[in-house]
Design a protein around this motif. Structure first.
Motif, PDB file in Angstrom:
ATOM      1  N   GLY A  26       0.756   0.131   1.289  1.00 25.92           N
ATOM      2  CA  GLY A  26       1.686  -0.119   1.881  1.00 25.92           C
ATOM      3  C   GLY A  26       2.185  -2.068   2.034  1.00 25.92           C
ATOM      4  O   GLY A  26       2.715  -2.413   1.913  1.00 25.92           O
ATOM      5  N   LEU A  27       1.285  -2.092   0.628  1.00 29.45           N
ATOM      6  CA  LEU A  27       1.541  -3.696   0.555  1.00 29.45           C
ATOM      7  C   LEU A  27       0.532  -3.938  -1.570  1.00 29.45           C
ATOM      8  O   LEU A  27       0.413  -2.259  -1.987  1.00 29.45           O
ATOM      9  CB  LEU A  27       0.174  -4.395   1.247  1.00 29.45           C
ATOM     10  N   THR A  28       1.790  -4.662  -2.003  1.00 33.05           N
ATOM     11  CA  THR A  28       0.991  -4.359  -3.499  1.00 33.05           C
ATOM     12  C   THR A  28      -0.829  -5.395  -3.219  1.00 33.05           C
ATOM     13  O   THR A  28      -0.555  -6.449  -3.018  1.00 33.05           O
ATOM     14  CB  THR A  28       1.999  -6.115  -4.512  1.00 33.05           C
ATOM     15  N   PHE A  29      -1.472  -4.210  -3.229  1.00 28.73           N
ATOM     16  CA  PHE A  29      -2.895  -5.062  -3.105  1.00 28.73           C
ATOM     17  C   PHE A  29      -3.929  -6.002  -3.307  1.00 28.73           C
ATOM     18  O   PHE A  29      -3.781  -6.391  -3.269  1.00 28.73           O
ATOM     19  CB  PHE A  29      -3.576  -3.184  -3.162  1.00 28.73           C
ATOM     20  N   TYR A  32      -2.444  -9.869  -2.741  1.00 32.71           N
ATOM     21  CA  TYR A  32      -3.608 -10.389  -1.388  1.00 32.71           C
ATOM     22  C   TYR A  32      -5.399 -10.340  -1.772  1.00 32.71           C
ATOM     23  O   TYR A  32      -5.267  -9.440  -2.245  1.00 32.71           O
ATOM     24  CB  TYR A  32      -3.047  -8.900  -0.215  1.00 32.71           C
ATOM     25  N   ALA A  33      -5.299 -11.839  -1.240  1.00 29.01           N
ATOM     26  CA  ALA A  33      -6.988 -11.996  -0.569  1.00 29.01           C
ATOM     27  C   ALA A  33      -7.257 -10.560   0.290  1.00 29.01           C
ATOM     28  O   ALA A  33      -6.087 -10.465   1.851  1.00 29.01           O
ATOM     29  CB  ALA A  33      -7.288 -13.145  -0.265  1.00 29.01           C
ATOM     30  N   MET A  34      -9.210 -10.092   0.603  1.00 28.27           N
ATOM     31  CA  MET A  34      -8.915  -9.288   1.414  1.00 28.27           C
ATOM     32  C   MET A  34     -10.348  -9.657   2.199  1.00 28.27           C
ATOM     33  O   MET A  34     -11.290 -11.013   1.246  1.00 28.27           O
ATOM     34  CB  MET A  34      -9.798  -8.061   0.969  1.00 28.27           C
ATOM     35  N   ALA A  35     -10.936  -9.349   3.387  1.00 29.27           N
ATOM     36  CA  ALA A  35     -12.089 -10.079   3.638  1.00 29.27           C
ATOM     37  C   ALA A  35     -12.403  -9.536   4.641  1.00 29.27           C
ATOM     38  O   ALA A  35     -11.741  -8.142   5.100  1.00 29.27           O
ATOM     39  CB  ALA A  35     -11.754 -11.331   4.343  1.00 29.27           C
ATOM     40  N   ALA A  50     -15.044 -12.464   1.872  1.00 28.05           N
ATOM     41  CA  ALA A  50     -13.405 -12.579   1.590  1.00 28.05           C
ATOM     42  C   ALA A  50     -13.216 -12.460   0.068  1.00 28.05           C
ATOM     43  O   ALA A  50     -14.591 -13.023  -0.786  1.00 28.05           O
ATOM     44  CB  ALA A  50     -12.672 -13.983   1.564  1.00 28.05           C
ATOM     45  N   ILE A  51     -12.586 -11.952  -0.549  1.00 28.73           N
ATOM     46  CA  ILE A  51     -12.632 -12.122  -2.886  1.00 28.73           C
ATOM     47  C   ILE A  51     -10.938 -12.197  -2.728  1.00 28.73           C
ATOM     48  O   ILE A  51      -9.939 -12.303  -1.916  1.00 28.73           O
ATOM     49  CB  ILE A  51     -12.920 -10.805  -2.235  1.00 28.73           C
ATOM     50  N   ASN A  74      -8.497  -3.010  -7.559  1.00 25.27           N
ATOM     51  CA  ASN A  74      -7.296  -2.927  -7.634  1.00 25.27           C
ATOM     52  C   ASN A  74      -6.854  -1.678  -8.164  1.00 25.27           C
ATOM     53  O   ASN A  74      -5.113  -1.315  -8.162  1.00 25.27           O
ATOM     54  CB  ASN A  74      -6.646  -4.350  -8.268  1.00 25.27           C
ATOM     55  N   ALA A  75      -6.658  -0.803  -9.243  1.00 22.18           N
ATOM     56  CA  ALA A  75      -6.918   0.576  -8.967  1.00 22.18           C
ATOM     57  C   ALA A  75      -6.257   2.051  -8.126  1.00 22.18           C
ATOM     58  O   ALA A  75      -5.541   2.390  -7.654  1.00 22.18           O
ATOM     59  CB  ALA A  75      -6.666   0.937 -10.499  1.00 22.18           C
ATOM     60  N   LYS A  76      -7.335   1.502  -6.735  1.00 25.05           N
ATOM     61  CA  LYS A  76      -7.583   2.324  -5.851  1.00 25.05           C
ATOM     62  C   LYS A  76      -6.725   1.836  -4.954  1.00 25.05           C
ATOM     63  O   LYS A  76      -7.480   2.364  -4.005  1.00 25.05           O
ATOM     64  CB  LYS A  76      -9.200   3.002  -6.246  1.00 25.05           C
TER      65      LYS A  76
END
Length: 127
Positions: A26-29, A32-35, A50-51, A74-76
Protein backbone atom coordinates in the motif's frame (compact mmCIF):
# COMPACT_ATOMS: atom_id res chain seq x y z
CA UNK A 1 -4.27 1.19 2.77
CA UNK A 2 -0.77 0.78 4.11
CA UNK A 3 0.03 -2.48 5.85
CA UNK A 4 3.20 -3.62 7.56
CA UNK A 5 3.23 -7.26 8.62
CA UNK A 6 6.07 -8.65 10.73
CA UNK A 7 7.04 -12.30 10.93
CA UNK A 8 9.89 -14.49 12.09
CA UNK A 9 9.65 -14.12 15.83
CA UNK A 10 9.68 -17.03 18.23
CA UNK A 11 11.29 -18.71 21.19
CA UNK A 12 15.02 -19.27 20.86
CA UNK A 13 17.88 -20.14 23.14
CA UNK A 14 20.53 -17.64 24.06
CA UNK A 15 23.32 -17.61 21.50
CA UNK A 16 20.99 -18.43 18.65
CA UNK A 17 19.89 -16.30 15.70
CA UNK A 18 16.65 -15.05 14.26
CA UNK A 19 15.69 -13.20 11.12
CA UNK A 20 12.67 -10.98 11.41
CA UNK A 21 10.88 -9.81 8.29
CA UNK A 22 8.39 -7.08 7.59
CA UNK A 23 6.29 -7.14 4.44
CA UNK A 24 4.94 -3.79 3.30
CA UNK A 25 2.01 -3.04 1.01
CA UNK A 26 0.00 0.00 0.00
CA UNK A 27 2.97 2.35 -0.28
CA UNK A 28 5.81 3.08 -2.67
CA UNK A 29 8.25 1.11 -0.58
CA UNK A 30 11.50 2.55 -1.89
CA UNK A 31 10.33 6.05 -0.95
CA UNK A 32 10.20 5.14 2.72
CA UNK A 33 12.85 4.78 5.34
CA UNK A 34 12.17 1.69 7.41
CA UNK A 35 12.99 0.96 11.01
CA UNK A 36 12.70 -1.61 13.73
CA UNK A 37 11.67 -0.79 17.28
CA UNK A 38 11.12 -3.06 20.24
CA UNK A 39 9.02 -2.91 23.36
CA UNK A 40 8.69 -4.84 26.60
CA UNK A 41 5.42 -4.94 28.57
CA UNK A 42 4.93 -1.74 30.51
CA UNK A 43 8.00 -0.12 28.97
CA UNK A 44 8.48 2.50 26.31
CA UNK A 45 9.13 1.46 22.76
CA UNK A 46 12.82 1.71 21.93
CA UNK A 47 14.62 2.23 18.67
CA UNK A 48 16.66 -0.62 17.22
CA UNK A 49 17.74 0.20 13.65
CA UNK A 50 16.76 2.17 10.56
CA UNK A 51 17.56 1.98 6.86
CA UNK A 52 17.13 4.50 4.07
CA UNK A 53 14.86 3.99 1.09
CA UNK A 54 17.61 2.73 -1.21
CA UNK A 55 19.34 0.80 1.55
CA UNK A 56 22.48 2.88 1.32
CA UNK A 57 22.35 4.26 4.85
CA UNK A 58 21.73 2.52 8.13
CA UNK A 59 21.64 3.57 11.75
CA UNK A 60 21.70 1.37 14.84
CA UNK A 61 21.18 1.96 18.50
CA UNK A 62 24.36 1.45 20.49
CA UNK A 63 22.77 -1.42 22.40
CA UNK A 64 22.44 -3.62 19.30
CA UNK A 65 25.37 -2.53 17.16
CA UNK A 66 27.42 -5.50 16.04
CA UNK A 67 24.73 -8.15 16.61
CA UNK A 68 21.80 -6.77 14.62
CA UNK A 69 21.74 -6.14 10.88
CA UNK A 70 18.97 -4.33 9.06
CA UNK A 71 18.48 -4.83 5.33
CA UNK A 72 15.79 -4.38 2.74
CA UNK A 73 14.70 -5.80 -0.59
CA UNK A 74 12.82 -3.16 -2.54
CA UNK A 75 11.85 -5.65 -5.24
CA UNK A 76 9.96 -7.65 -2.61
CA UNK A 77 8.85 -4.73 -0.43
CA UNK A 78 10.43 -6.26 2.63
CA UNK A 79 12.73 -5.14 5.38
CA UNK A 80 14.57 -7.62 7.57
CA UNK A 81 16.36 -7.65 10.88
CA UNK A 82 19.00 -10.30 11.41
CA UNK A 83 19.70 -10.87 15.09
CA UNK A 84 22.75 -12.91 16.03
CA UNK A 85 24.05 -14.10 19.38
CA UNK A 86 20.66 -13.57 20.99
CA UNK A 87 20.57 -12.69 24.65
CA UNK A 88 17.72 -12.96 27.17
CA UNK A 89 17.64 -9.16 27.30
CA UNK A 90 16.61 -9.17 23.62
CA UNK A 91 13.20 -10.48 24.67
CA UNK A 92 10.72 -7.94 23.31
CA UNK A 93 7.93 -7.46 20.83
CA UNK A 94 9.64 -6.19 17.69
CA UNK A 95 7.84 -3.71 15.43
CA UNK A 96 8.66 -2.40 12.00
CA UNK A 97 7.83 1.16 11.05
CA UNK A 98 7.86 3.31 7.93
CA UNK A 99 8.79 6.97 7.54
CA UNK A 100 8.45 9.05 4.41
CA UNK A 101 12.09 10.20 4.45
CA UNK A 102 15.37 9.19 5.99
CA UNK A 103 16.62 11.75 8.47
CA UNK A 104 19.09 12.49 11.21
CA UNK A 105 19.85 9.93 13.87
CA UNK A 106 17.87 11.78 16.52
CA UNK A 107 14.78 11.91 14.33
CA UNK A 108 15.03 8.27 13.26
CA UNK A 109 15.22 7.16 16.87
CA UNK A 110 11.87 8.76 17.75
CA UNK A 111 8.85 6.56 17.26
CA UNK A 112 6.62 9.61 16.89
CA UNK A 113 8.41 10.43 13.64
CA UNK A 114 7.06 7.35 11.85
CA UNK A 115 3.94 7.24 9.73
CA UNK A 116 3.05 3.55 9.77
CA UNK A 117 3.54 0.64 12.13
CA UNK A 118 3.17 -3.10 12.03
CA UNK A 119 1.45 -5.19 14.68
CA UNK A 120 4.66 -6.65 16.09
CA UNK A 121 6.26 -10.05 16.45
CA UNK A 122 7.32 -11.57 19.77
CA UNK A 123 10.91 -12.63 20.32
CA UNK A 124 11.62 -14.59 23.48
CA UNK A 125 15.15 -15.66 24.35
CA UNK A 126 15.67 -18.34 26.98
CA UNK A 127 18.86 -18.60 28.98
Amino acid sequence: QVQLVESGGGLVQAGGSLRLSCAASGLTFSNYAMAWFRQAPGKEREFVAAISGNGGRTYYSDSVKGRFTISRDNAKNTVSLQIDNLKPEDTFVYYCAARRRYSTDSVLARGSEYDYWGQGTQVTVSS
